[in-house]
Enzyme design. Structure first.
Site, PDB file in Angstrom:
ATOM      1  N   HIS A  82      17.035  26.225  82.942  1.00  0.00           N
ATOM      2  CA  HIS A  82      18.425  26.572  82.668  1.00  0.00           C
ATOM      3  C   HIS A  82      19.209  25.035  82.635  1.00  0.00           C
ATOM      4  CE1 HIS A  82      22.515  28.256  81.993  1.00  0.00           C
ATOM      5  NE2 HIS A  82      21.786  29.195  81.879  1.00  0.00           N
ATOM      6  N   ARG A 114      16.967  19.516  78.579  1.00  0.00           N
ATOM      7  CA  ARG A 114      16.045  18.034  78.491  1.00  0.00           C
ATOM      8  C   ARG A 114      17.080  16.893  78.222  1.00  0.00           C
ATOM      9  NH1 ARG A 114      11.763  20.994  76.071  1.00  0.00           N
ATOM     10  NH2 ARG A 114      12.698  20.769  74.146  1.00  0.00           N
TER      11      ARG A 114
END
Ligand code: FAD
Length: 527
Positions: free
Chosen positions: A232, A274
């Protein structure tokens, strides 16, 4: 000749377990719930954002729900399972509504919906930001009213099998350290996922250690897609408390320390996570900025998060930048089963986050997990049968093996500290089997896990008491975590591509040849 103790034993007491127990009991079956904590302490209570479902009173359509879920699954979700889930979502939500779940309402008194990431419409039904808690408490209340027995503080150890039929379980009674076996016509595993193996780097509670998944694996059921772990984007730095997607859905920004936005906040979870992680690796800090949203609105939409953040950091969402980090959040892999929750072992079923039934594929869509646990739990409970002619074997081999194992643990003088290694394992998994993976990072992690496996007999417990020995429970969970970690790393090594939540720096694109599930058998052979 022996008879079964129950028609159904359900292991776990989260949303999947309770949904199944209620519908099986309403059908007239004798049901027992065995759980290592208490129902109010499962992952389900932590869910905030909502539960997906097209109710037919807005412009949203079931076809769009299917389309969004298929897209998020990155081409390896099972279309039949996804269609089944989306088509029956209305039934599951109406069932919850009728049981008394206090869903938030809109101006016309219909169940209110919010839009979560990856959804093409407002689709998630919610109860403020306490959705999982309200669902769980309503289910628990219903289970109590139906007098369903719930054995708390009892930890599943193994599954009893004979001739490829599951007929019971062994468990440790944490209150007394007794090891017992109990039999049933149907065994249901609803023990949750494996996010807890990323100890210290996860929004999950520390006991999501894949116990049920590993018990099924030891009994011969295949694991599917273990490499797919969802991270998350927004958890509170250091505390790893989730700040739900609704914060970004409601207009929150992600900014660096110089208050510059750097990513489209509404992109899918793995993409945003990311981008944030890249900044952190570059020694920059990342913040959630909600200062342009009024306190009244934040308290209305995110009251739980507002309070939690203030409690742990003294920061106020409407005034301060909130330091965030990505965190291990949800695990897509699990015990392979079909759309009716059947595993390859007769009479053994698996539901909820422990299951891999094809509805999530390589990445879960926000709001689909609560839907899955309630729907598949309810449907399974309705389909189970009472015991017929088969009488269980009274063999005690597994029970005796478990008793000997616990005795050996008590007799071992530990020379290594598993609590230290649990911390190291969590950190290592997050860094090496996390948002970015490579052959080198994965083999480093595998080497370390290999070391842990070969040294397991040097670990043990300091506390030798027989009453509520949590040191023993922690150790058994650690062993399951280590074994589970090995399956995650092997699967991640095997998948030489990037897809959904699994990102390989050395293979950054999705490949046609990997457009399928990763299966791992209990001799660790992968196919
Ligand atoms: C912070 C957070 C927020 C989330 N928000 C959302 C959301 O908004 N929407 C959404 O769809 N999903 C959300 N999720 C995901 C969702 O909450 C979970 O996937 C789901 O609740 C899992 O339910 P479950 O019944 O499968 O397992 P759990 O609720 O995890 O329950 C597992 C049960 O098994 C028991 N157990 C485990 N091992 C053993 C053992 N050895 N012996 C006996 N019992 C055992 C545990 O004690 C527990 O009772 C969120 C998750 C988290 C962590």
């Amino acid at each position: 000749m022996n008879t079964y103790d129950y028609d159904v034993i359900i292991v776990g007491s989260g949303g999947a377990a309770l949904s199944c127990a209620i519908s099986a009991k309403q059908k007239g079956l004798s049901v027992l719930i065995i759980t290592k904590s208490s129902p109010t302490a499962s992952q389900t209570v932590q869910a905030q954002g909502g539960i997906n479902g097209v109710l037919g009173d807005t412009s949203d359509t079931v076809e769009d729900h299917i389309k969004d879920t298929l897209k998020s699954s990155s081409q390896i979700g099972d279309e039949e399972a996804i269609s089944f889930m989306c088509e029956n979502a209305k039934e599951a939500i109406e069932w919850l509504d009728n049981l008394g779940v206090p869903f938030s309402r809109d101006d016309t008194n219909h169940i209110a919906r919010r839009q979560l990431g990856g959804a093409s419409n407002k689709r998630a039904c919610y109860s403020s930001d306490y959705t999982g808690l309200k669902i769980l408490h309503t289910l628990y209340d219903t289970a109590l009213k139906l007098s369903i027995p719930i054995e708390e503080d009892c930890m599943l150890l193994d599954i009893l099998t004979k001739n490829n039929i599951a007929f019971g379980i062994t468990y440790l009674d944490i209150k007394t350290t007794q090891i017992e076996q109990i039999t049933a016509n149907s065994i249901v595993l609803a023990t949750g996922g494996y996010g807890g193996i990323y100890h210290g780097f996860t929004t999950n509670s520390k006991d999501t250690t894949a116990d049920g998944i590993m018990a099924g694996f030891r009994a011969g059921v295949e694991l599917e897609n273990m490499e797919f772990v969802q991270f998350h984007p927004t958890a509170l730095v250091d505390r790893f408390i989730l700040i739900s997607e609704s914060a970004r859905g409601e207009g929150g920004y992600l900014v660096t320390q110089d208050e510059k936005r750097f990513v489209d906040e509404l992109q899918p979870r793995d993409v945003v996570a990311r981008e944030i992680y890249k900044k952190l690796l570059n020694n920059e800090k990342v913040y959630l900025d909600l200062r342009h949203i009024s306190k009244d609105k934040l308290l209305h939409l995110l009251p739980q998060e507002y309070k939690l953040i203030f409690k742990f950091t003294s920061l106020e969402m409407d005034k301060d930048l909130i330091p965030i980090t990505p965190a291990t959040h949800y695990t897509m892999g699990g015990l392979k089963c079909d759309i009716t929750s059947k595993t390859s072992l007769n009479n053994l079923y698996v539901i909820g986050e422990a299951a891999s039934n094809g509805v999530h594929g390589a990445n879960r869509l926000g709001g689909n997990s609560l839907l899955e646990i309630v729907l598949f739990g309810k449907k399974l409970g309705e389909s189970l049968e009472s015991a017929k002619d088969y009488f269980p074997n009274d063999e005690k081999t597994i029970l005796e093996k478990n008793r000997k194992d616990i005795e050996d643990i008590f007799n071992t003088v530990p020379t290594l500290d598993f609590y230290e290694e649990r911390k190291k394992l969590g950190k290592l998994l997050f860094e090496k089997v996390g948002l970015f993976r490579t052959y080198v990072s994965l083999t480093t992690a595998l080497e370390y896990v290999g070391y842990l496996i070969t040294h397991l007999h040097h670990f043990g417990i300091e506390d030798k008491s027989k009453i509520y020995n949590t040191n023993l429970q922690d150790f058994l969970e650690f062993r399951n975590s280590v074994l589970c970690a090995k399956t995650v790393i092997l699967s991640a090594l095997y998948r030489c591509e990037s897809r959904g939540a699994h990102y390989r720096d050395d293979f950054p694109t999705a490949l046609e040849s990997y457009k399928k599930s990763t299966i791992i058998k209990n001799d660790f052979i992968i196919k």
